[in-house]
Design a protein around this motif. Structure first.
Motif, mmCIF file in Angstrom:
data_model
loop_
_atom_site.group_PDB
_atom_site.id
_atom_site.type_symbol
_atom_site.label_atom_id
_atom_site.label_comp_id
_atom_site.label_asym_id
_atom_site.label_seq_id
_atom_site.Cartn_x
_atom_site.Cartn_y
_atom_site.Cartn_z
ATOM 1 N N GLY A 193 0.812 -1.218 0.000
ATOM 2 C CA GLY A 193 0.000 0.000 0.000
ATOM 3 C C GLY A 193 0.840 1.260 0.000
ATOM 4 N N ARG A 194 1.832 1.301 0.912
ATOM 5 C CA ARG A 194 2.623 2.537 1.049
ATOM 6 C C ARG A 194 3.393 2.846 -0.227
ATOM 7 N N THR A 195 3.758 1.799 -0.991
ATOM 8 C CA THR A 195 4.530 2.018 -2.217
ATOM 9 C C THR A 195 3.660 2.596 -3.331
ATOM 10 N N ILE A 196 2.327 2.459 -3.212
ATOM 11 C CA ILE A 196 1.466 3.057 -4.230
ATOM 12 C C ILE A 196 0.709 4.260 -3.647
ATOM 13 N N GLY A 197 1.260 4.840 -2.600
ATOM 14 C CA GLY A 197 0.683 6.066 -2.035
ATOM 15 C C GLY A 197 -0.613 5.840 -1.283
ATOM 16 N N ALA A 198 -0.870 4.606 -0.891
ATOM 17 C CA ALA A 198 -2.108 4.304 -0.184
ATOM 18 C C ALA A 198 -1.839 3.351 0.976
ATOM 19 N N PRO A 199 -1.173 3.838 2.039
ATOM 20 C CA PRO A 199 -0.991 2.945 3.189
ATOM 21 C C PRO A 199 -2.361 2.563 3.749
ATOM 22 N N THR A 200 -2.559 1.294 3.986
ATOM 23 C CA THR A 200 -3.858 0.842 4.496
ATOM 24 C C THR A 200 -3.630 -0.062 5.692
ATOM 25 N N ALA A 201 -4.312 0.233 6.784
ATOM 26 C CA ALA A 201 -4.251 -0.625 7.965
ATOM 27 C C ALA A 201 -5.108 -1.857 7.695
ATOM 28 N N ASN A 202 -4.474 -3.027 7.777
ATOM 29 C CA ASN A 202 -5.185 -4.284 7.521
ATOM 30 C C ASN A 202 -5.773 -4.808 8.824
ATOM 31 N N ILE A 203 -7.085 -4.986 8.834
ATOM 32 C CA ILE A 203 -7.757 -5.417 10.064
ATOM 33 C C ILE A 203 -8.091 -6.899 9.979
ATOM 34 N N GLN A 204 -7.623 -7.602 10.991
ATOM 35 C CA GLN A 204 -7.749 -9.063 10.989
ATOM 36 C C GLN A 204 -9.219 -9.495 11.058
ATOM 37 N N LEU A 205 -9.643 -10.279 10.095
ATOM 38 C CA LEU A 205 -11.033 -10.771 10.106
ATOM 39 C C LEU A 205 -11.121 -12.240 10.531
ATOM 40 N N LYS A 206 -9.989 -12.872 10.681
ATOM 41 C CA LYS A 206 -9.945 -14.273 11.156
ATOM 42 C C LYS A 206 -10.870 -15.202 10.373
ATOM 43 N N ARG A 207 -10.761 -15.142 9.066
ATOM 44 C CA ARG A 207 -11.483 -16.071 8.190
ATOM 45 C C ARG A 207 -13.006 -15.965 8.264
ATOM 46 N N VAL A 208 -13.516 -15.006 9.057
ATOM 47 C CA VAL A 208 -14.975 -14.893 9.146
ATOM 48 C C VAL A 208 -15.488 -14.132 7.928
ATOM 49 N N ASN A 209 -16.564 -14.634 7.365
ATOM 50 C CA ASN A 209 -17.190 -14.071 6.188
ATOM 51 C C ASN A 209 -17.905 -12.759 6.559
ATOM 52 N N PRO A 210 -17.432 -11.607 6.072
ATOM 53 C CA PRO A 210 -18.065 -10.341 6.474
ATOM 54 C C PRO A 210 -19.334 -10.057 5.668
ATOM 55 N N PRO A 211 -20.233 -9.193 6.193
ATOM 56 C CA PRO A 211 -21.496 -8.915 5.492
ATOM 57 C C PRO A 211 -21.363 -7.830 4.426
ATOM 58 N N LEU A 212 -20.186 -7.243 4.250
ATOM 59 C CA LEU A 212 -19.989 -6.176 3.265
ATOM 60 C C LEU A 212 -18.877 -6.561 2.305
ATOM 61 N N HIS A 213 -18.982 -6.090 1.058
ATOM 62 C CA HIS A 213 -17.936 -6.301 0.052
ATOM 63 C C HIS A 213 -17.864 -5.082 -0.826
ATOM 64 N N GLY A 214 -16.666 -4.523 -0.970
ATOM 65 C CA GLY A 214 -16.517 -3.381 -1.864
ATOM 66 C C GLY A 214 -15.723 -2.266 -1.216
ATOM 67 N N VAL A 215 -15.867 -1.070 -1.786
ATOM 68 C CA VAL A 215 -15.129 0.098 -1.315
ATOM 69 C C VAL A 215 -16.117 1.044 -0.628
ATOM 70 N N TYR A 216 -15.769 1.527 0.546
ATOM 71 C CA TYR A 216 -16.691 2.304 1.379
ATOM 72 C C TYR A 216 -16.044 3.564 1.943
ATOM 73 N N ARG A 217 -16.860 4.578 2.137
ATOM 74 C CA ARG A 217 -16.453 5.745 2.919
ATOM 75 C C ARG A 217 -16.662 5.379 4.396
ATOM 76 N N VAL A 218 -15.613 5.565 5.209
ATOM 77 C CA VAL A 218 -15.660 5.090 6.602
ATOM 78 C C VAL A 218 -15.109 6.148 7.558
ATOM 79 N N SER A 219 -15.303 5.899 8.838
ATOM 80 C CA SER A 219 -14.602 6.694 9.849
ATOM 81 C C SER A 219 -14.085 5.763 10.933
#
Ligand SMILES: Cc1cc2nc3c(=O)[nH]c(=O)nc-3n(C[C@H](O)[C@H](O)[C@H](O)COP(=O)(O)O)c2cc1C
Ligand SMILES: Nc1ncnc2c1ncn2[C@@H]1O[C@H](COP(=O)(O)OP(=O)(O)O)[C@@H](O)[C@H]1O
Length: 308
Positions: free
Chosen positions: A201-227
């Motif tokens: 991420g940092r090498t393409i100007g987009a450092p992103t904090a990766n949040i561990q999901l522990k293999r659990v299937n999340p209810p959202l998929h895609g790109v989102y505006r967040v806080s």
């Protein structure tokens, strides 16, 4: 709040409580109504209020690949139960042995021998025991025989429709975060620890904090505006949640968040990402350049929406 994992960890001091049983995935407004009734009964009896949950949830045990996405992982669920005034959680591993218990055996082993239940609060559609053979009428009968009261909490509706975990999954899939907040009684969020990614991420100007999901299937998929709230400051950002088909593709869902106008080390921190709006679906890009351009456009779109 005390967490007891497995029937074998129950002690004589755990006997005597008001209890409820269920998955409580999402701990939504319908669940919160049950928890409030549980608290009222536990205060009336002067006994702790205990919630019995299952991990994995039954459908995850029966069909791991076809199970619906999780709204809350165990740790998030426990935090929410605690915030709703629960004194104790009994977390049972849903496995073959538990699955094969008849309704009678479940009542005897869990509710009577294990918990010494004096009041049981259930949802109006609650079923339990092998092949879901136990229902409200059965529980009332057991209660009369063993000296506990049983109450079915009323259905809670919003916009004329019952609030349920499956409705929330649909509402989130539709990207309706305003309705999701109404059904949850809080904005939808995912909490987890920041782990190391591929350091790309940092090498393409987009450092992103990766949040561990522990293999659990999340209810959202895609790109989102967040806080994200960090050290008492609400930071605005953009998140991607998906399998990142353009880069690694370990087949698992990842959640990564870029915070605007922030630089610092987030590794090991526990972050709560609040979702506000969907920007687009995740795509497979043929080159890193194309991915980078798309991410740049996402940043611009999210910044504009935030008024930054
Ligand atoms: C706003 C945003 C949008 C993204 N969109 C996509 C996408 O559409 N397809 C994809 O494969 N990866 C997407 N990604 C994930 C990138 O592949 C990933 O962030 C990058 O590879 C860095 O990974 P790292 O943090 O593990 O180094 C997106 C990331 C962000 C922050
Ligand atoms: N604005 C920011 N948003 C998110 N993370 C940031 C930001 N600035 C610095 N970081 C730090 O950089 C890390 C992400 O950098 P990145 O190159 O994407 O590495 P990784 O692949 O390990 O996630 C984050 O975990 C965090 O510690």
């Amino acid at each position: 709040m005390e967490l007891v994992r497995g029937l074998h960890n129950l002690r004589p001091r755990h006997r005597g409580c008001a209890a409820t049983i269920g998955n409580f995935d999402g701990v939504h407004v319908g669940h919160q109504a049950i928890l409030s009734r549980l608290r009222a009964h536990s205060e009336r009896l002067g006994l702790p209020g205990c919630v019995v949950i299952f991990e994995p949830q039954p459908r995850e045990f029966f069909a791991p690949d076809a199970a619906p996405p999780r709204l809350t992982r165990l740790r998030e669920k426990l935090t929410l139960l605690q915030q709703n005034g629960v004194d104790r959680v009994l977390c049972l591993a849903f496995n073959r042995r538990l699955r094969e218990l008849s309704a009678e055996q479940f009542v005897q082993q869990v509710l009577i021998d294990g918990l010494g239940v004096r009041h049981l609060e259930v949802g109006d559609d609650f079923r339990f025991g092998c092949d879901r053979s136990g229902d409200f009428a059965f529980l009332q009968q057991s209660g009369r025989a063993h000296g506990f009261t049983v109450e079915a909490a009323n259905t809670v509706a919003e916009s004329g429709e019952r609030i349920s975990s499956s409705r929330l999954r649909q509402v989130l899939a539709d990207g309706d975060f305003i309705l999701a907040s109404l059904l949850l009684g809080r904005p939808f969020s995912i909490t987890g620890r920041v782990v190391y990614g591929q350091q790309l991420g940092r090498t393409i100007g987009a450092p992103t904090a990766n949040i561990q999901l522990k293999r659990v299937n999340p209810p959202l998929h895609g790109v989102y505006r967040v806080s994200v709230e960090l050290d008492g400051v609400v930071r605005k950002g953009v998140a991607n949640i998906g399998k990142r088909p353009s880069v690694s593709g370990d087949g698992k869902a990842h959640l990564e968040v870029h915070l605007f106008d922030f630089s610092g080390d987030l590794y090991g921190r526990r972050l709560t990402v609040v979702f506000h709006q969907k920007l687009r679906d995740e795509k497979r890009f043929d080159s890193l350049d194309a991915l980078q351009a798309a991410i740049k456009a996402d940043f611009a779109a999210a910044r504009a929406q935030w008024g930054l």
